[in-house]
Design a protein around this motif. Structure first.
Motif, PDB file in Angstrom:
ATOM      1  N   ALA A 107      -7.914   2.997   6.568  1.00  0.00           N
ATOM      2  CA  ALA A 107      -7.968   4.436   6.303  1.00  0.00           C
ATOM      3  C   ALA A 107      -7.298   5.222   7.417  1.00  0.00           C
ATOM      4  N   ALA A 108      -7.523   4.815   8.672  1.00  0.00           N
ATOM      5  CA  ALA A 108      -6.909   5.510   9.805  1.00  0.00           C
ATOM      6  C   ALA A 108      -5.390   5.419   9.737  1.00  0.00           C
ATOM      7  N   LEU A 109      -4.869   4.259   9.354  1.00  0.00           N
ATOM      8  CA  LEU A 109      -3.420   4.100   9.231  1.00  0.00           C
ATOM      9  C   LEU A 109      -2.880   4.906   8.049  1.00  0.00           C
ATOM     10  N   MET A 110      -3.655   4.996   6.964  1.00  0.00           N
ATOM     11  CA  MET A 110      -3.236   5.784   5.813  1.00  0.00           C
ATOM     12  C   MET A 110      -3.087   7.257   6.188  1.00  0.00           C
ATOM     13  N   MET A 111      -3.982   7.738   7.039  1.00  0.00           N
ATOM     14  CA  MET A 111      -3.946   9.141   7.439  1.00  0.00           C
ATOM     15  C   MET A 111      -2.601   9.493   8.077  1.00  0.00           C
ATOM     16  N   ARG A 112      -2.057   8.609   8.874  1.00  0.00           N
ATOM     17  CA  ARG A 112      -0.804   8.905   9.564  1.00  0.00           C
ATOM     18  C   ARG A 112       0.414   8.275   8.890  1.00  0.00           C
ATOM     19  N   THR A 113       0.271   7.904   7.619  1.00  0.00           N
ATOM     20  CA  THR A 113       1.383   7.385   6.824  1.00  0.00           C
ATOM     21  C   THR A 113       1.979   8.517   6.006  1.00  0.00           C
ATOM     22  N   PRO A 114       3.301   8.745   6.055  1.00  0.00           N
ATOM     23  CA  PRO A 114       3.908   9.796   5.244  1.00  0.00           C
ATOM     24  C   PRO A 114       3.557   9.610   3.770  1.00  0.00           C
ATOM     25  N   GLN A 115       3.126  10.694   3.133  1.00  0.00           N
ATOM     26  CA  GLN A 115       2.651  10.637   1.754  1.00  0.00           C
ATOM     27  C   GLN A 115       3.668  11.133   0.739  1.00  0.00           C
ATOM     28  N   LEU A 116       4.739  11.762   1.189  1.00  0.00           N
ATOM     29  CA  LEU A 116       5.692  12.380   0.278  1.00  0.00           C
ATOM     30  C   LEU A 116       7.057  11.726   0.403  1.00  0.00           C
ATOM     31  N   PRO A 117       7.748  11.511  -0.707  1.00  0.00           N
ATOM     32  CA  PRO A 117       9.089  10.914  -0.657  1.00  0.00           C
ATOM     33  C   PRO A 117      10.113  11.899  -0.112  1.00  0.00           C
ATOM     34  N   PRO A 118      11.242  11.397   0.401  1.00  0.00           N
ATOM     35  CA  PRO A 118      12.272  12.278   0.982  1.00  0.00           C
ATOM     36  C   PRO A 118      12.784  13.335   0.013  1.00  0.00           C
ATOM     37  N   GLU A 119      12.797  13.030  -1.275  1.00  0.00           N
ATOM     38  CA  GLU A 119      13.298  14.037  -2.217  1.00  0.00           C
ATOM     39  C   GLU A 119      12.357  15.221  -2.348  1.00  0.00           C
ATOM     40  N   VAL A 120      11.093  15.047  -1.978  1.00  0.00           N
ATOM     41  CA  VAL A 120      10.126  16.145  -2.001  1.00  0.00           C
ATOM     42  C   VAL A 120      10.093  16.864  -0.657  1.00  0.00           C
ATOM     43  N   MET A 121      10.216  16.103   0.427  1.00  0.00           N
ATOM     44  CA  MET A 121      10.158  16.700   1.770  1.00  0.00           C
ATOM     45  C   MET A 121      11.224  16.032   2.648  1.00  0.00           C
TER      46      MET A 121
ATOM     47  N   MET B  15     -10.424   8.625  18.843  1.00  0.00           N
ATOM     48  CA  MET B  15     -10.813   7.836  17.680  1.00  0.00           C
ATOM     49  C   MET B  15      -9.616   7.562  16.782  1.00  0.00           C
ATOM     50  N   LEU B  16      -8.785   8.577  16.538  1.00  0.00           N
ATOM     51  CA  LEU B  16      -7.608   8.378  15.698  1.00  0.00           C
ATOM     52  C   LEU B  16      -6.611   7.434  16.364  1.00  0.00           C
ATOM     53  N   LEU B  17      -6.421   7.576  17.673  1.00  0.00           N
ATOM     54  CA  LEU B  17      -5.519   6.672  18.394  1.00  0.00           C
ATOM     55  C   LEU B  17      -6.044   5.242  18.343  1.00  0.00           C
ATOM     56  N   GLY B  18      -7.354   5.094  18.316  1.00  0.00           N
ATOM     57  CA  GLY B  18      -7.970   3.769  18.239  1.00  0.00           C
ATOM     58  C   GLY B  18      -8.081   3.246  16.825  1.00  0.00           C
ATOM     59  N   ASP B  19      -7.256   3.775  15.917  1.00  0.00           N
ATOM     60  CA  ASP B  19      -7.251   3.336  14.516  1.00  0.00           C
ATOM     61  C   ASP B  19      -8.641   3.421  13.891  1.00  0.00           C
ATOM     62  N   GLY B  20      -9.299   4.549  14.129  1.00  0.00           N
ATOM     63  CA  GLY B  20     -10.584   4.811  13.502  1.00  0.00           C
ATOM     64  C   GLY B  20     -11.787   4.491  14.354  1.00  0.00           C
ATOM     65  N   LYS B  21     -11.548   4.045  15.591  1.00  0.00           N
ATOM     66  CA  LYS B  21     -12.670   3.609  16.433  1.00  0.00           C
ATOM     67  C   LYS B  21     -12.520   4.182  17.839  1.00  0.00           C
ATOM     68  N   ARG B  22     -13.633   4.641  18.406  1.00  0.00           N
ATOM     69  CA  ARG B  22     -13.684   5.079  19.800  1.00  0.00           C
ATOM     70  C   ARG B  22     -14.828   4.340  20.479  1.00  0.00           C
ATOM     71  N   GLY B  23     -14.488   3.505  21.454  1.00  0.00           N
ATOM     72  CA  GLY B  23     -15.506   2.683  22.083  1.00  0.00           C
ATOM     73  C   GLY B  23     -16.130   1.756  21.061  1.00  0.00           C
ATOM     74  N   ASP B  24     -17.451   1.792  20.963  1.00  0.00           N
ATOM     75  CA  ASP B  24     -18.155   0.961  19.987  1.00  0.00           C
ATOM     76  C   ASP B  24     -18.409   1.681  18.676  1.00  0.00           C
ATOM     77  N   VAL B  25     -17.924   2.911  18.565  1.00  0.00           N
ATOM     78  CA  VAL B  25     -18.207   3.732  17.388  1.00  0.00           C
ATOM     79  C   VAL B  25     -17.015   3.712  16.442  1.00  0.00           C
ATOM     80  N   ARG B  26     -17.208   3.175  15.259  1.00  0.00           N
ATOM     81  CA  ARG B  26     -16.153   3.194  14.248  1.00  0.00           C
ATOM     82  C   ARG B  26     -16.451   4.282  13.228  1.00  0.00           C
ATOM     83  N   ILE B  27     -15.492   5.184  13.039  1.00  0.00           N
ATOM     84  CA  ILE B  27     -15.621   6.283  12.088  1.00  0.00           C
ATOM     85  C   ILE B  27     -14.890   5.954  10.795  1.00  0.00           C
ATOM     86  N   LEU B  28     -13.692   5.410  10.923  1.00  0.00           N
ATOM     87  CA  LEU B  28     -12.866   5.043   9.777  1.00  0.00           C
ATOM     88  C   LEU B  28     -12.511   3.570   9.837  1.00  0.00           C
TER      89      LEU B  28
END
Length: 382
Positions: free
Chosen positions: A293-307, A276-289
């Motif tokens: 939202a799915a792309l946001m989940m795997r987007t870095p949330q912290l700037p380099p100065e923090v991490m 489902m995560l690889l399918g950007d929130g969808k697996r088959g005909d089932v959409r969860i996200l």
């Protein structure tokens, strides 16, 4: 996209798992590798003293520990999709007891000392990206251990206990892993905005739609019978280090739907979640996200100065951000569990990798078994 060589992959995986067992990193394992629509490798390995029939199977139950966190993050993003919460909402909006949170430290005698109210107050995003300071070492460990284990404890009782306890640092200014409580706070917010227990919400909105029939906070007796033993080594001998009866995470009761570490699952089930995560929130005909939202989940949330490292927190997952992390390409994401479970998703090459074990030794995000599986896959392309 690079294509995996199935023969080479099989040879390298089976050699690696044999070494994992020989060098007592584990006594059992299930390994799955999927590329695109094809399950390119599936293998189960085990020994009787590891607490399960030899070998384990795709429906053997494993304690996920922190591999629960991506499912909790998914649940939170479902609520974001529905407008029930915002990632930048302060925790106090939903749990007023978290107003005016203070920063603290441990004095020379190990006592908690307040440094005053934090200029920045924790948000949902902070909790999901391990930058909240809540439940974080060393202060968080002391508070969590002081709380102890109580019969009938719940997600609410745990989150309420931590309200107005000092944070380890000002939210957003640092990052440090919150093993349990940061994600528990998010799970409790989900309960508040949906009017359902966290276990009910996860079942109704994630596991049931995806057909994850064995992913649960409260295993049945039959599911506990399929639970893998906790591998350990004592005096050089492989042993099954039994949990307290009826417990999934440590010795905590299953009345506590721990958003940071409380789920049990099977390799077959967790693969569906990863698909489902690889399918950007969808697996088959089932959409969860939503795709956003799915792309946001795997987007870095912290700037380099923090991490400032080659892997940065997304939402409930780590994200590879630099090519110097040679085992996985930039953009790959996933996480591990304290008992040795490990997974990653490679959107560039459409790969899901899963290594399932439960082990007292060689566990957590730095476990060799997970790292070596990443390495094996990286060396198996045509």
């Amino acid at each position: 996209m690079k294509t995996l060589n199935k023969d080479k992959l099989k040879e390298l995986i089976e050699k690696q798992v044999a070494e994992d067992i020989e060098y007592k990193r584990t006594g059992h394992a299930v390994v799955l590798v999927k590329q695109g629509d094809e399950l390119v490798y599936s293998g189960a390995f085990g020994e009787e003293h590891a607490g399960v029939p030899t070998p384990p199977k795709m429906d053997t139950m494993f304690r996920l520990a922190s591999m629960t966190k991506p499912i909790t993050a998914t649940a939170a993003l479902i609520c974001v999709d529905r407008g029930l919460i915002s990632l930048d909402d302060r925790i106090e909006k939903y749990i007023p007891e978290y107003k005016d949170m203070e920063i603290g430290k441990l004095d020379e005698e190990g006592r908690l000392v307040s440094l005053g109210v934090s200029p920045t107050q924790p948000t949902v995003r902070h909790c999901l990206s391990h930058s909240s300071g809540i439940g974080t070492y060393p202060i968080g460990d002391k508070i969590f251990n002081t709380m102890g284990v109580k019969p009938g404890m719940t997600l609410k009782s745990v989150v309420d206990y931590h309200a107005n306890q000092p944070m380890a640092f000002e939210p957003g200014k640092r990052e440090f892993y919150s093993p349990v409580v940061g994600l528990d706070v998010v799970a409790r917010i989900i309960e508040i905005v949906t009017g359902k227990t966290f276990a009910e919400f996860v079942k109704e909105e994630i596991t049931e739609p995806l057909g994850m029939v064995d992913t649960t906070f409260t295993p049945t007796e039959e599911q506990f019978d399929r639970m893998v033993g906790m591998f350990a080594v004592k005096d050089g001998v492989n042993v099954d280090d039994y949990f307290d009866a009826g417990c999934v995470f440590g010795n905590f009761p299953t009345t506590y739907f721990c958003g940071g570490a409380g789920l049990a699952s099977t390799p077959a089930d967790y693969l569906k979640f990863c698909e489902m995560l690889l399918g950007d929130g969808k697996r088959g005909d089932v959409r969860i996200l939503s795709e956003e939202a799915a792309l946001m989940m795997r987007t870095p949330q912290l700037p380099p100065e923090v991490m400032p490292v080659h892997q940065i927190w997304g939402l409930g997952v780590r994200v590879i951000t630099m090519e110097c992390y040679a085992r996985l390409p930039v953009g790959a994401f996933g996480w591990s569990g304290a008992y040795g479970t490990h997974f990653w998703i490679d959107p560039v090459n459409k790969i899901v990798g899963i290594y399932m074990k439960n082990s007292r030794n060689d566990g957590g995000s730095g476990c060799l078994t997970g790292a070596m599986l990443e390495d094996v896959v990286s060396r198996s392309f045509n």
